[in-house]
Design a protein around this motif. Structure first.
Motif, PDB file in Angstrom:
ATOM      1  N   LYS A 129     -34.969 -15.238 127.337  1.00 37.96           N
ATOM      2  CA  LYS A 129     -33.712 -15.961 127.518  1.00 37.96           C
ATOM      3  C   LYS A 129     -32.840 -15.223 128.534  1.00 37.96           C
ATOM      4  N   TYR A 168     -28.862 -15.066 130.141  1.00 40.81           N
ATOM      5  CA  TYR A 168     -27.482 -15.392 129.793  1.00 40.81           C
ATOM      6  C   TYR A 168     -26.555 -15.200 130.997  1.00 40.81           C
ATOM      7  N   TYR A 172     -34.535 -20.975 138.186  1.00 40.62           N
ATOM      8  CA  TYR A 172     -34.863 -20.371 136.899  1.00 40.62           C
ATOM      9  C   TYR A 172     -36.100 -19.472 137.007  1.00 40.62           C
ATOM     10  N   THR A 228     -30.224 -10.395 130.489  1.00 38.77           N
ATOM     11  CA  THR A 228     -31.081 -10.754 129.358  1.00 38.77           C
ATOM     12  C   THR A 228     -30.446 -10.327 128.035  1.00 38.77           C
ATOM     13  N   ALA A 252     -27.444 -10.873 125.429  1.00 43.44           N
ATOM     14  CA  ALA A 252     -26.492 -11.917 125.034  1.00 43.44           C
ATOM     15  C   ALA A 252     -25.087 -11.383 124.752  1.00 43.44           C
ATOM     16  N   ALA A 308     -21.826 -12.584 126.619  1.00 43.78           N
ATOM     17  CA  ALA A 308     -22.218 -13.665 127.529  1.00 43.78           C
ATOM     18  C   ALA A 308     -21.348 -14.893 127.289  1.00 43.78           C
ATOM     19  N   GLY A 349     -22.640 -17.885 127.836  1.00 42.36           N
ATOM     20  CA  GLY A 349     -23.596 -18.938 127.514  1.00 42.36           C
ATOM     21  C   GLY A 349     -24.998 -18.624 127.997  1.00 42.36           C
ATOM     22  N   GLU A 350     -25.952 -19.397 127.517  1.00 43.12           N
ATOM     23  CA  GLU A 350     -27.320 -19.254 127.995  1.00 43.12           C
ATOM     24  C   GLU A 350     -27.447 -19.955 129.345  1.00 43.12           C
ATOM     25  N   TRP A 351     -28.271 -19.419 130.229  1.00 37.91           N
ATOM     26  CA  TRP A 351     -28.447 -19.977 131.570  1.00 37.91           C
ATOM     27  C   TRP A 351     -29.826 -20.598 131.686  1.00 37.91           C
ATOM     28  N   LYS A 352     -29.867 -21.835 132.162  1.00 36.54           N
ATOM     29  CA  LYS A 352     -31.130 -22.549 132.313  1.00 36.54           C
ATOM     30  C   LYS A 352     -31.441 -22.872 133.768  1.00 36.54           C
TER      31      LYS A 352
END
Length: 199
Positions: free
Chosen positions: A2, A4, A150, A187, A189, A192, A194-197
């Motif tokens: 994941k 962030y 990504y 990497t 969290a 952060a 938010g999560e980044w996509k």
């Protein structure tokens, strides 16, 4: 793995945002949009005025990102990298340089312009300013593609590279138009936004 977002900035021809919030830019007569951003941020970095416009845009975005995190430019960051994507790369500067060598009757090649005729100079300027010791790359792509972005970021965080943070995004300047979308990615969290996509 994941990824962030710790901070995000965007520039257009008339707006700047930081973490989704508009940033007030004082506009002064006779100054370019990028110069107005520079003065509005209160940055003190005289080399800015020697940069081409692509470097100015990337530099200002990175100043905002790193400033938001409270980062000190003089501190070496061995586990940081900077990876950007662009459509035109250094074409705006290439065009200006071509004008200096176009005519044998008016031939005046400028080293000050020539030095910016490489797209990856923008990542180099950011790395130098913030002492980022990891990878420094600028990829030329047709447009900002979320999947490609990504995958590039995922590859940049491979464990063997030892990178924990990355300035990543899209940096475009051509014919007076600015389009910047840059992020601090990690990497971890912790803290952060938010999560980044990829976008």
């Amino acid at each position: 793995m994941k990824i962030y977002v710790k901070a995000a900035v965007t520039f257009s021809d008339d707006q700047v945002t930081l973490n989704g919030e508009p940033v007030a830019i004082q506009q002064e007569e006779g100054k370019s949009w990028l110069a107005n951003i520079y003065y509005s941020l209160g940055v003190q970095y005289p080399k800015f005025f020697k940069m081409d416009n692509l470097c100015k845009a990337g530099f200002l975005a990175s100043e905002m990102l790193m400033g938001k995190l409270g980062s000190v430019p003089e501190e070496p960051k061995r586990d940081w990298s900077v990876i950007l994507m662009s459509h035109s790369g250094s074409l705006d500067d290439d065009t200006a340089y071509q004008e200096t060598i176009q005519s044998s009757d008016n031939y005046f090649p400028s080293p000050a312009v020539f030095v910016y005729t490489l797209s990856n100079i923008v990542t180099g300027e950011i790395a130098i300013r913030h002492k980022l010791m990891g990878e420094s790359s600028c990829f030329i792509t047709e447009k900002y593609d979320v999947q490609t972005a990504y995958e590039l970021a995922q590859n940049g965080f491979l464990p063997e590279k030892g990178i924990t943070h990355m300035i990543f995004g899209w940096c475009e300047y051509m014919d007076g138009h600015t389009d910047v979308r840059m992020f601090v990615l990690t990497t971890d969290a912790t803290d952060a936004i938010g999560e980044w996509k990829g976008a």
